[in-house]
Write a protein that holds these residues in place. Sequence first.
Motif, mmCIF file in Angstrom:
data_model
loop_
_atom_site.group_PDB
_atom_site.id
_atom_site.type_symbol
_atom_site.label_atom_id
_atom_site.label_comp_id
_atom_site.label_asym_id
_atom_site.label_seq_id
_atom_site.Cartn_x
_atom_site.Cartn_y
_atom_site.Cartn_z
ATOM 1 N N MET A 181 -5.144 3.948 -0.926
ATOM 2 C CA MET A 181 -5.555 2.742 -1.178
ATOM 3 C C MET A 181 -4.500 1.682 -1.182
ATOM 4 O O MET A 181 -3.528 1.702 -1.827
ATOM 5 C CB MET A 181 -6.093 2.844 -2.387
ATOM 6 N N LYS A 182 -4.400 0.559 -0.317
ATOM 7 C CA LYS A 182 -3.493 -0.513 -0.197
ATOM 8 C C LYS A 182 -4.355 -1.752 0.031
ATOM 9 O O LYS A 182 -4.781 -2.153 0.837
ATOM 10 C CB LYS A 182 -2.565 -0.086 1.016
ATOM 11 N N ALA A 183 -4.185 -2.643 -1.235
ATOM 12 C CA ALA A 183 -4.504 -3.749 -1.329
ATOM 13 C C ALA A 183 -3.582 -4.858 -0.903
ATOM 14 O O ALA A 183 -2.293 -4.667 -1.095
ATOM 15 C CB ALA A 183 -5.028 -4.172 -2.670
ATOM 16 N N GLU A 184 -4.007 -5.848 -0.085
ATOM 17 C CA GLU A 184 -3.005 -6.886 0.421
ATOM 18 C C GLU A 184 -3.327 -8.285 -0.459
ATOM 19 O O GLU A 184 -4.523 -8.521 -0.610
ATOM 20 C CB GLU A 184 -3.142 -7.253 1.768
ATOM 21 N N GLN B 102 3.501 -6.919 -7.395
ATOM 22 C CA GLN B 102 3.376 -6.832 -6.159
ATOM 23 C C GLN B 102 2.330 -7.786 -5.466
ATOM 24 O O GLN B 102 1.661 -7.507 -4.490
ATOM 25 C CB GLN B 102 2.730 -5.415 -5.767
ATOM 26 N N LEU C 43 -0.384 -9.033 -6.248
ATOM 27 C CA LEU C 43 -1.584 -8.807 -6.635
ATOM 28 C C LEU C 43 -2.193 -8.971 -8.302
ATOM 29 O O LEU C 43 -3.289 -9.690 -8.331
ATOM 30 C CB LEU C 43 -2.381 -7.274 -6.456
#
Length: 157
Positions: A1-4, A44, A46
Amino acid sequence: MKAEPQEEHRWLEQLLGEWEVTSLPPTEGDQPQTPWTENVRSMQGLWVVCEGKGTMPDGSPAQSLMTLGFNPQTNRYVGTWVGSMMTHMWVYDGVLEDDRKTLTLNCEGPDFDRPGRSASYQDVITLIDGNHRTLTARVQTEDGSWKEVMAAEYRRR
């Protein structure tokens, strides 16, 4: 899972840095007001984490911790607030107003005027400029109007 990070996350970056916090209106009387400090850092891009330290009106030390982020699935700002002066965790759900300067965060918590009951609250963060913002806390009264319970001014160090 990688959120931008998205545009809404980048809006929160305006809060980053070290801040001097004072109550509005300033405390009256002979007691000098001890300002709080707040350090806001990013996780990061977010989430922002706002760590406050200061002195309560009775002279005791206190700390607070606020988290703020944005949930693209619900299109809402989300977060929490806890303080060393109470046991309730405030859970935020909010929106950025059309002026793009005001973040209104809704939450539920104990009704301080009516023990044993809960009430609706709002914490409203307003950006004045890049080095100045305010936080206003208000409670919804029985007639549906909003009553201010606390206000603070933040100036970048």
